[in-house]
Scaffold this motif. Structure first.
Motif, short mmCIF file in Angstrom:
data_model
loop_
_atom_site.label_atom_id
_atom_site.label_comp_id
_atom_site.label_asym_id
_atom_site.label_seq_id
_atom_site.Cartn_x
_atom_site.Cartn_y
_atom_site.Cartn_z
N ARG A 1 -6.92 3.37 12.73
CA ARG A 1 -8.07 3.55 13.61
C ARG A 1 -8.89 4.70 13.06
NH1 ARG A 1 -4.85 5.42 18.56
NH2 ARG A 1 -3.79 6.37 16.80
N GLU A 2 -10.17 4.48 12.83
CA GLU A 2 -11.00 5.61 12.41
C GLU A 2 -10.91 6.68 13.49
OE1 GLU A 2 -15.00 4.51 11.19
OE2 GLU A 2 -14.21 2.81 10.08
N GLY A 3 -10.90 7.92 13.06
CA GLY A 3 -10.73 9.03 14.00
C GLY A 3 -9.25 9.43 14.11
N ASN B 1 -16.96 2.34 -7.42
CA ASN B 1 -18.08 2.16 -8.34
C ASN B 1 -19.32 2.94 -7.91
OD1 ASN B 1 -18.77 0.59 -6.20
ND2 ASN B 1 -18.82 -1.36 -7.30
N ASN B 2 -19.17 3.72 -6.85
CA ASN B 2 -20.24 4.62 -6.42
C ASN B 2 -19.98 5.98 -7.09
OD1 ASN B 2 -21.78 6.52 -5.05
ND2 ASN B 2 -21.71 5.36 -3.13
N ALA B 3 -20.70 6.21 -8.19
CA ALA B 3 -20.42 7.40 -9.01
C ALA B 3 -20.69 8.70 -8.26
CB ALA B 3 -21.27 7.35 -10.28
N ILE C 1 -8.64 0.75 -5.08
CA ILE C 1 -10.02 0.41 -5.43
C ILE C 1 -10.85 0.34 -4.16
CG2 ILE C 1 -11.52 -1.26 -6.59
CD1 ILE C 1 -9.19 -1.96 -8.40
N GLY C 2 -11.85 1.23 -4.08
CA GLY C 2 -12.65 1.36 -2.87
C GLY C 2 -12.22 2.62 -2.15
N THR C 3 -13.16 3.58 -2.11
CA THR C 3 -12.81 4.90 -1.57
C THR C 3 -13.61 5.17 -0.30
OG1 THR C 3 -12.42 5.50 -3.85
CG2 THR C 3 -12.43 7.29 -2.32
N GLY C 4 -13.51 4.22 0.65
CA GLY C 4 -14.24 4.37 1.91
C GLY C 4 -13.32 4.78 3.05
N TYR C 5 -13.62 4.29 4.26
CA TYR C 5 -12.89 4.72 5.45
C TYR C 5 -11.41 4.33 5.40
CZ TYR C 5 -17.24 6.21 7.57
OH TYR C 5 -18.40 6.89 7.82
N VAL D 1 -11.90 -2.50 -0.79
CA VAL D 1 -13.37 -2.57 -0.81
C VAL D 1 -13.84 -3.28 0.46
CG1 VAL D 1 -13.44 -2.64 -3.34
CG2 VAL D 1 -13.42 -4.78 -2.08
N GLY D 2 -15.12 -3.17 0.74
CA GLY D 2 -15.68 -3.75 1.96
C GLY D 2 -15.69 -5.28 1.92
N THR D 3 -15.59 -5.88 3.13
CA THR D 3 -15.76 -7.33 3.27
C THR D 3 -16.74 -7.54 4.43
OG1 THR D 3 -13.70 -7.28 4.58
CG2 THR D 3 -13.55 -8.14 2.34
N PRO D 4 -17.98 -7.11 4.23
CA PRO D 4 -18.95 -7.15 5.34
C PRO D 4 -19.35 -8.58 5.67
CG PRO D 4 -20.05 -6.58 3.27
CD PRO D 4 -18.58 -6.66 2.97
N PRO E 1 -2.42 -5.88 5.21
CA PRO E 1 -3.56 -5.54 6.06
C PRO E 1 -3.48 -4.13 6.62
CG PRO E 1 -2.13 -7.16 7.13
CD PRO E 1 -1.64 -7.01 5.73
N GLU E 2 -4.66 -3.59 6.84
CA GLU E 2 -4.76 -2.20 7.32
C GLU E 2 -5.01 -2.21 8.83
OE1 GLU E 2 -4.54 0.96 5.66
OE2 GLU E 2 -4.34 1.23 7.81
N PHE E 3 -4.29 -1.33 9.54
CA PHE E 3 -4.48 -1.26 10.99
C PHE E 3 -4.91 0.12 11.46
CE2 PHE E 3 -1.40 -4.67 10.19
CZ PHE E 3 -2.04 -5.73 10.85
N1 NAD Z 1 -12.82 1.05 8.51
C1 NAD Z 1 -11.75 0.68 9.19
O1 NAD Z 1 -11.41 1.26 10.22
C2 NAD Z 1 -10.91 -0.48 8.72
C3 NAD Z 1 -9.67 -0.71 9.33
C4 NAD Z 1 -8.89 -1.77 8.88
C5 NAD Z 1 -9.35 -2.60 7.87
N2 NAD Z 1 -10.58 -2.35 7.29
C6 NAD Z 1 -11.01 -3.21 6.19
O2 NAD Z 1 -10.85 -2.48 4.99
C7 NAD Z 1 -11.89 -2.82 4.06
C8 NAD Z 1 -12.63 -1.57 3.64
O3 NAD Z 1 -13.28 -1.02 4.79
P1 NAD Z 1 -13.96 0.41 4.75
O4 NAD Z 1 -14.40 0.70 6.13
O5 NAD Z 1 -13.05 1.38 4.05
O6 NAD Z 1 -15.22 0.10 3.80
P2 NAD Z 1 -16.20 1.16 3.15
O7 NAD Z 1 -17.51 0.47 3.05
O8 NAD Z 1 -16.11 2.45 3.87
O9 NAD Z 1 -15.60 1.40 1.68
C9 NAD Z 1 -15.60 0.44 0.68
C10 NAD Z 1 -15.74 1.17 -0.65
O10 NAD Z 1 -15.53 0.24 -1.70
C11 NAD Z 1 -16.40 0.56 -2.77
N3 NAD Z 1 -16.54 -0.63 -3.63
C12 NAD Z 1 -17.13 -1.80 -3.35
N4 NAD Z 1 -17.01 -2.66 -4.39
C13 NAD Z 1 -16.29 -2.00 -5.34
C14 NAD Z 1 -15.82 -2.37 -6.64
N5 NAD Z 1 -16.03 -3.59 -7.14
N6 NAD Z 1 -15.13 -1.46 -7.34
C15 NAD Z 1 -14.90 -0.23 -6.84
N7 NAD Z 1 -15.31 0.15 -5.62
C16 NAD Z 1 -16.00 -0.71 -4.87
C17 NAD Z 1 -17.68 1.00 -2.07
O11 NAD Z 1 -18.49 1.79 -2.91
C18 NAD Z 1 -17.10 1.80 -0.90
O12 NAD Z 1 -16.94 3.16 -1.21
C19 NAD Z 1 -12.75 -3.85 4.78
O13 NAD Z 1 -12.33 -5.14 4.43
C20 NAD Z 1 -12.46 -3.60 6.23
O14 NAD Z 1 -12.66 -4.73 7.03
C21 NAD Z 1 -11.35 -1.31 7.69
#
Ligand code: NAD
Length: 433
Positions: free
Chosen positions: A154-156, A31-33, A6-10, A84-87, A150-152
């Motif tokens: 590194r982007e890139g 949830n971002n269609a 759940i959550g299709t980001g980085y 999902v994000g935890t901003p 927990p995720e470790f």
């Molecule tokens: N980016 C990194 O390098 C990294 C590394 C380690 C840990 N993290 C942690 O991982 C988590 C995610 O980070 P990210 O960079 O991938 O965030 P992101 O903002 O890139 O992606 C989060 C995704 O979750 C989706 N989302 C939010 N609420 C939702 C819901 N209720 N249902 C379905 N989708 C939902 C958003 O639309 C978004 O696409 C954060 O807690 C971050 O701290 C990130």
């Protein structure tokens, strides 16, 4: 094994693609269609080396699915991964749990059979307990364990780090969850799978990021020292890093750390400590010094501008190379600071032009290439360490500049060669200049 992310980001996207590549059936939910529609067509929504090809391959094989239908995806799953994000909370700056809480409220009614719900999002210590309670209250008869994973990455280097993690930390006391996670990570033969309790796991993530932030802060402090002492930080970092007790990684002086993790995680950790009446002076100093560092870098560029209203070519906007992520990017912060002082900025980044535009809008100009950004400028500021900036034909580029001045906030360019070409070169911590 069926995995729902759940959550299709980085984090969620590379992880989902990676698990599918290993042969798992993966459902990626967001949830971002608009994002899901693009991914269903095989279009990547963020830049990560190698991701586009792997995504396409696994979509075609039928192992990878993208959907907004969370109930359907959860019903399938043996493991649900929360990514999902935890901003930072807009007011308190603690980790904002609204997205993860919304996600578990949505998924709880649809759990079917024994399910492991694994938190990959970075969450404050104790969040596992909180999420478990929310889910039990909604669905008391559901059979599940909430674990911390927990995720470790590194982007890139997200795919590399997915396939070759140095360690996989798993926070759980449940024997059933442990067995399932062992099975999931069976292909990762050379990685160390470490089982700890859930709160230790949640703490490991924050403690790791805080340590790295402090380390970066330390080397920047030594860089300042070198500028006064006449030493060269590149040589000093090499010498320090050869001591295995210290290690060579994260000893690169620069404009301060940024991105979506270190800034928010250090602040969130400090917030947690304050709630317990605890002081974390090392972490707090790293936060404050890092903020100041970025202002200092902008001041450094301004002080070297040869004319009023200088034309500044900015090379790099992403928070680091290899990504299009500009969240809390030092480059964006430095540019914003420079804009307060009557400067005319043209920027170029190989991948982050679009994401930077969402933050900087039309306050600066955007070039199609580094050479175009440099042409007609009074000064060049290198703000992100993209290797291609070192490969620019600087002799030719210099001929198009009004003044041949470079501030290299990443110590990326070959200093001796650049100086031989007649540039006034200013790196970081290069005191012998
Ligand atoms: N980016 C990194 O390098 C990294 C590394 C380690 C840990 N993290 C942690 O991982 C988590 C995610 O980070 P990210 O960079 O991938 O965030 P992101 O903002 O890139 O992606 C989060 C995704 O979750 C989706 N989302 C939010 N609420 C939702 C819901 N209720 N249902 C379905 N989708 C939902 C958003 O639309 C978004 O696409 C954060 O807690 C971050 O701290 C990130």
């Amino acid at each position: 094994m069926k995995i729902t992310i759940i959550g299709t980001g980085y984090v969620g996207l590379p992880s989902g693609v990676g698990f599918a590549e290993l042969g798992q059936e993966v459902y990626c939910v967001d949830n971002n269609a608009q994002k899901i529609a693009m991914l269903q067509k095989g279009e990547v929504t963020l830049f990560e080396d190698g991701l586009a090809d792997m995504l396409e391959r696994n979509l075609a094989s039928g192992k990878l699915h993208f959907t907004t239908d969370l109930p359907f995806a959860v019903k399938q799953a043996d493991i649900v991964i929360l990514a999902v994000g935890t901003p930072p909370h807009p007011v308190t700056k603690e980790a904002d749990l609204q997205y993860i809480e919304a996600a578990v409220k949505d998924l709880a009614p649809h759990l079917s059979g024994y399910t492991v719900v694994a938190t990959k999002s970075t969450v404050p210590v104790g969040t596992g307990d909180k999420l478990e309670k929310i889910m039990r209250d909604i669905n008391p008869s559901a059979d599940f364990d909430v674990i911390s994973l927990p995720e470790f990455l590194r982007e890139g280097f997200a795919l590399h780090d997915f396939f070759y993690p140095e360690r996989i930390i798993v926070g759980t006391d449940s024997e059933r969850a442990r067995k399932l996670i062992q099975q999931l990570y069976l292909p990762f033969k050379n990685s160390r799978l470490v089982f700890v309790n859930r709160k230790s796991s949640e703490t490991i993530k924050y403690a790791s990021n805080a340590f790295l932030a402090i380390k970066l802060n330390y080397i920047n402090e030594i860089a300042n020292f070198c500028e006064k002492s006449g030493a060269d930080i590149e040589e000093v970092a090499l010498g320090i890093g050869l001591d295995s007790r210290i290690g060579s990684k994260f000893l690169k002086a620069g404009p301060g750390y940024g991105g979506s993790c270190f800034p928010k995680d250090t602040v969130a950790m400090s917030y947690m400590a304050r709630q317990w009446g605890l002081k974390m002076p090392l972490v707090d100093t790293a936060i404050a010094e890092n903020d100041q560092r970025q202002i200092d870098m902008a001041q450094r560029v301004l002080a070297l501008c040869p004319v009023a209203n200088a034309k500044i070519a900015v090379l790099g906007l992403a928070f680091k190379n290899g990504t299009d992520d500009c969240r809390t990017s030092p480059a964006v912060k430095i540019v914003s600071e420079l804009l307060q002082h009557n400067t005319d900025i043209t920027a170029y980044d190989p991948q982050a032009m679009q994401t930077a535009q969402t933050l900087l809008g039309d306050k600066i100009k955007y070039a199609d290439s580094a050479e175009q950004a440099i042409a007609g400028s009074d000064i060049v500021a290198v703000l992100t360490e993209w290797p291609e900036f070192a490969d620019i034909n600087w002799e030719k580029a210099g001929q198009t500049m009004k003044h041949k001045i470079i501030v290299d906030c990443r110590n990326l360019l070959p200093m001796a060669e650049i100086e031989r070409l007649g540039f006034e070169y200013h790196g970081i911590g290069r005191g012998k200049k």
